[in-house]
Design an enzyme around this catalytic site. Structure first.
Site, PDB file in Angstrom:
ATOM      1  N   ASP A 155      62.616  19.595  35.048  1.00 31.50           N
ATOM      2  CA  ASP A 155      61.934  20.694  35.713  1.00 31.50           C
ATOM      3  C   ASP A 155      61.674  20.268  37.158  1.00 31.50           C
ATOM      4  OD1 ASP A 155      60.123  22.461  36.787  1.00 31.50           O
ATOM      5  OD2 ASP A 155      58.740  22.418  35.086  1.00 31.50           O
TER       6      ASP A 155
ATOM      7  N   HIS B  49      53.997  21.437  32.896  1.00 27.98           N
ATOM      8  CA  HIS B  49      53.529  22.794  33.159  1.00 27.98           C
ATOM      9  C   HIS B  49      53.762  23.587  31.868  1.00 27.98           C
ATOM     10  CE1 HIS B  49      53.755  26.872  34.907  1.00 27.98           C
ATOM     11  NE2 HIS B  49      53.245  26.392  36.027  1.00 27.98           N
TER      12      HIS B  49
ATOM     13  N   CYS C  32      47.845  25.418  34.919  1.00 30.60           N
ATOM     14  CA  CYS C  32      48.871  25.706  33.904  1.00 30.60           C
ATOM     15  C   CYS C  32      49.298  24.432  33.194  1.00 30.60           C
ATOM     16  CB  CYS C  32      50.104  26.389  34.501  1.00 30.60           C
ATOM     17  SG  CYS C  32      49.723  27.980  35.220  1.00 30.60           S
TER      18      CYS C  32
ATOM     19  N   LYS D 281      58.808  28.201  45.509  1.00 34.04           N
ATOM     20  CA  LYS D 281      58.156  26.921  45.783  1.00 34.04           C
ATOM     21  C   LYS D 281      58.911  26.105  46.833  1.00 34.04           C
ATOM     22  CE  LYS D 281      55.519  26.837  41.613  1.00 34.04           C
ATOM     23  NZ  LYS D 281      55.227  26.253  40.321  1.00 34.04           N
TER      24      LYS D 281
ATOM     25  N   GLN E 132      58.510  21.250  41.258  1.00 36.84           N
ATOM     26  CA  GLN E 132      57.647  20.579  42.237  1.00 36.84           C
ATOM     27  C   GLN E 132      58.350  19.501  43.041  1.00 36.84           C
ATOM     28  OE1 GLN E 132      54.722  21.453  43.220  1.00 36.84           O
ATOM     29  NE2 GLN E 132      54.318  22.978  41.633  1.00 36.84           N
TER      30      GLN E 132
HETATM   31  C1  LIG Z   1      55.505  26.492  39.147  1.00 41.63           C
HETATM   32  C2  LIG Z   1      56.050  25.617  38.144  1.00 41.63           C
HETATM   33  C3  LIG Z   1      56.814  26.130  37.082  1.00 41.63           C
HETATM   34  C4  LIG Z   1      57.032  27.594  36.890  1.00 41.63           C
HETATM   35  O1  LIG Z   1      57.666  28.164  37.975  1.00 41.63           O
HETATM   36  P1  LIG Z   1      57.803  29.748  38.097  1.00 41.63           P
HETATM   37  O2  LIG Z   1      58.193  29.946  39.487  1.00 41.63           O
HETATM   38  O3  LIG Z   1      56.468  30.322  37.775  1.00 41.63           O
HETATM   39  O4  LIG Z   1      58.836  30.163  37.127  1.00 41.63           O
HETATM   40  C5  LIG Z   1      57.328  25.246  36.189  1.00 41.63           C
HETATM   41  N1  LIG Z   1      57.141  23.934  36.304  1.00 41.63           N
HETATM   42  C6  LIG Z   1      56.412  23.404  37.299  1.00 41.63           C
HETATM   43  C7  LIG Z   1      56.259  21.926  37.389  1.00 41.63           C
HETATM   44  C8  LIG Z   1      55.844  24.232  38.248  1.00 41.63           C
HETATM   45  O5  LIG Z   1      55.121  23.709  39.227  1.00 41.63           O
END
Ligand SMILES: *Cc1c(COP(=O)(O)O)cnc(C)c1O
Length: 574
Positions: free
Chosen positions: A199, A122, A363, A225, A202
């Site tokens: 990260d 992302h 993104c 999320k 997801q």
């Molecule tokens: C949504 C997302 C982000 C960013 O998250 P925010 O809530 O916008 O800070 C980063 N990495 C991944 C894989 C995402 O899906």
């Protein structure tokens, strides 16, 4: 047994209708819906406990502080952290990554150091590292992708031989769903001397997370999320590592003692939490993970797997359907294209049927570049989605695709003319009378039964729009601010503007055809005087465009206005 129907009742929005149709929400990778307990926890907090935290000279403040710190303990347990001191509140995954880039990155990395990310990242896990690399003179490289949407592990091991200092890697891809083997990849990176950031934005909604079992150095996720509120998320790192890192933002909360001679910083976790935090967000997030933990998470996961398998199975029957990313391990998300159809058009048509999916680059532009795609459609599932929803979605998608492939006639909309003409120009709105052809076109749009029919008519218009010569579909003619490609050329002859435009998306081609009918061969003054806004409002076009589409249309109109204005200026000067 999971009772999905009963569990859906916990999410009030899932009972809502969209344009008179039941909402089918398949955009969970962008944000998830909130159960009533989360909504209640936030409003209860404001109703009964609102006070600033950690300034406990009164009852409310100690109540708020207690709930706030209890949430930190619960989140620590939720992801397997050893202590709540290892949980730093942030606005989300993005801010957590920026924290690491600023604090750890700037203090520990040097010029010439290598930072590895992956092709699946992302933008939130690319751009902070890019900025850092530029600032300190480090190098940034990406682990390549195999055609099935998984990372090339052989290439990864080779990259590790260059001795990267940091590997920043997504647990699950938001664009393709690919689940990376992060435990093994972390071990290999650490053996090569790198720190590893995972990260988890997801993965957290779909899997049980245990940061200690993952073995990584940093883990980030976003509350919204995982069925919690927006504006809250967390960074996890081991205490010993956090202790070595300098603060990044400064202000209240993060200090122990301040004088003009110098400042002593607070201990963990407060050192990294300058300013008044998002207290209601923390309390809402706590409610969200409490809600999740009442379920057998593996039962939720297997339900989600069923949704994905069913979606893939049903959609594979649709002519031109192509699933993008077919890694063996993935979360419940289907990224796909339909040959010959633009993803933005499909997104719009699905939206008209009450189905929320995401269309675009998600993104992850570097990933789309690698795949050679402008974007995909993404249906991302959560445990509250049902097989019936998936079946309905597949049937609607199939119908849209078949209708698209049928002769144009299927789009026409026989209907009674509307006496309350949406297209009657308001008094004085038309400085220029539209010519006969344009009038007929406007009347045709006007005769449409409803805005859906009007959109179909507009799509038809796009079919008749002459294509711009390939040589003119170049970068210098390309408009920015549109998610689809749009090209514009302008000629100015005898005081009139002659526009040529084209786009790769059909709805945009339709809107372009409408604009050309209105503006071509008109003087700059006539163009600027025309009440386009009024026309769009009467046609009810803007309110039914998705935000990205609406912005795209604005960008096109702005570009035309800009040409008209600059012609007017140069004419008045000469
Ligand atoms: C949504 C997302 C982000 C960013 O998250 P925010 O809530 O916008 O800070 C980063 N990495 C991944 C894989 C995402 O899906």
């Amino acid at each position: 047994m999971l009772d999905i129907k009963r569990l859906r009742a916990d999410f009030p929005i899932l009972g809502e209708q969209v344009r008179g149709l039941p909402l089918i929400y398949f955009d969970n990778a962008a944000t998830t819906q909130k159960p009533q307990v989360v909504i209640d926890a936030q409003s209860e907090y404001y109703r009964h406990s609102n006070a600033n935290v950690h300034r406990a000279s009164h009852y409310l403040s100690s109540r708020a502080t207690e709930a706030f710190e209890q949430a930190r303990e619960n989140v620590a347990r939720f992801i397997g952290a050893a202590s709540p001191r290892e949980i730093i509140w942030t606005r989300g995954a993005t801010e957590a990554i920026n924290l690491v880039a600023h604090s750890y990155g700037r203090s520990q990395l040097r010029s010439g150091d290598l930072i590895l990310v992956s092709t699946l990242e992302h933008h939130a896990n690319v751009v902070p590292w890019q900025l850092l690399a530029q600032q300190i003179g480090a190098r940034l490289e990406a682990i390549p992708l195999l055609d099935d949407g998984s990372l090339d592990q052989t290439a990864y091991l080779q990259l590790l031989q260059q001795g990267p200092r940091l590997v920043a890697l997504t647990h699950a891809s938001n664009a393709l769903g690919t689940l990376n083997p992060v435990t093994e990849m972390t071990r290999a990176a650490q053996a090569a001397g790198a720190r590893v950031l995972i990260d988890g934005a997801q993965s957290t909604p779909h899997l049980c997370i245990d940061v200690q079992a993952l073995g990584c150095d940093f883990f980030v996720f976003s509350g919204h999320k995982v069925f919690g509120p927006t504006g809250i998320g967390a960074l996890w790192a081991r205490e010993s590592l956090l202790e070595t890192m300098p603060p990044w933002q400064a202000g209240g909360e993060m200090i122990e003692h301040v004088s003009f001679k110098g400042t002593r910083f607070a201990g963990l976790p407060f050192k990294f939490e300058a300013g008044t935090p998002n207290i209601a967000g923390v309390i809402g997030l706590d409610a969200a993970i409490g809600y999740l933990q009442q379920f057998d998470r593996s039962a939720l996961e297997s339900h989600e797997k069923q949704l994905l398998a069913r979606a893939l199975q049903l959609c594979s029957d649709i002519p031109g359907f192509r699933s993008v990313g077919n890694a063996a391990q993935r979360v419940s998300l289907m990224s796909f294209c339909i040959d010959g159809m633009h993803q933005q058009d499909l997104g719009l048509l699905l939206d008209q049927q009450g189905i929320a999916v995401r269309a675009g680059h998600h993104c992850a532009m570097p990933l789309m570049q690698r795949l050679g795609l402008a974007g995909t459609l993404r249906a991302s599932f959560a445990f509250y989605n049902t097989l019936a929803e998936v079946e309905h979605f597949a049937a609607v998608l199939k119908q849209i695709v078949l209708e698209h492939q049928a002769p144009a006639r299927s789009y026409s909309s026989p209907s009674e003319p509307n006496p309350q003409s949406a297209l009657q120009p308001s008094q004085g709105a038309l400085a220029t009378e539209p010519d006969i052809g344009t009038k007929a076109l406007l009347q045709r749009l006007d005769a449409c039964r409803d805005w859906q029919a009007r959109y179909r008519e507009i799509m038809l218009l796009g079919k008749d729009l002459p294509a711009l010569h390939i040589a003119q579909r170049n970068d210098s003619n390309r408009l920015h601010g549109c998610e689809s490609h749009v090209w514009l050329t302008v000629d100015y002859r005898e005081g009139k503007l002659w526009l040529q435009m084209d786009s790769d998306a059909r709805v945009i081609r339709g809107l372009i055809a409408l604009l050309l009918a209105l503006f071509n061969g008109k003087s700059p003054q006539q163009i600027l005087d025309f009440d386009l806004q009024g026309l769009f409002e009467r046609l009810k076009l803007m309110q039914h465009l998705s935000p990205s589409r609406g912005n795209g249309l604005k960008a096109i109109v702005d570009a035309i206005y800009q040409h008209a204005r600059s012609r007017q200026d140069s004419d008045s000067r000469s």
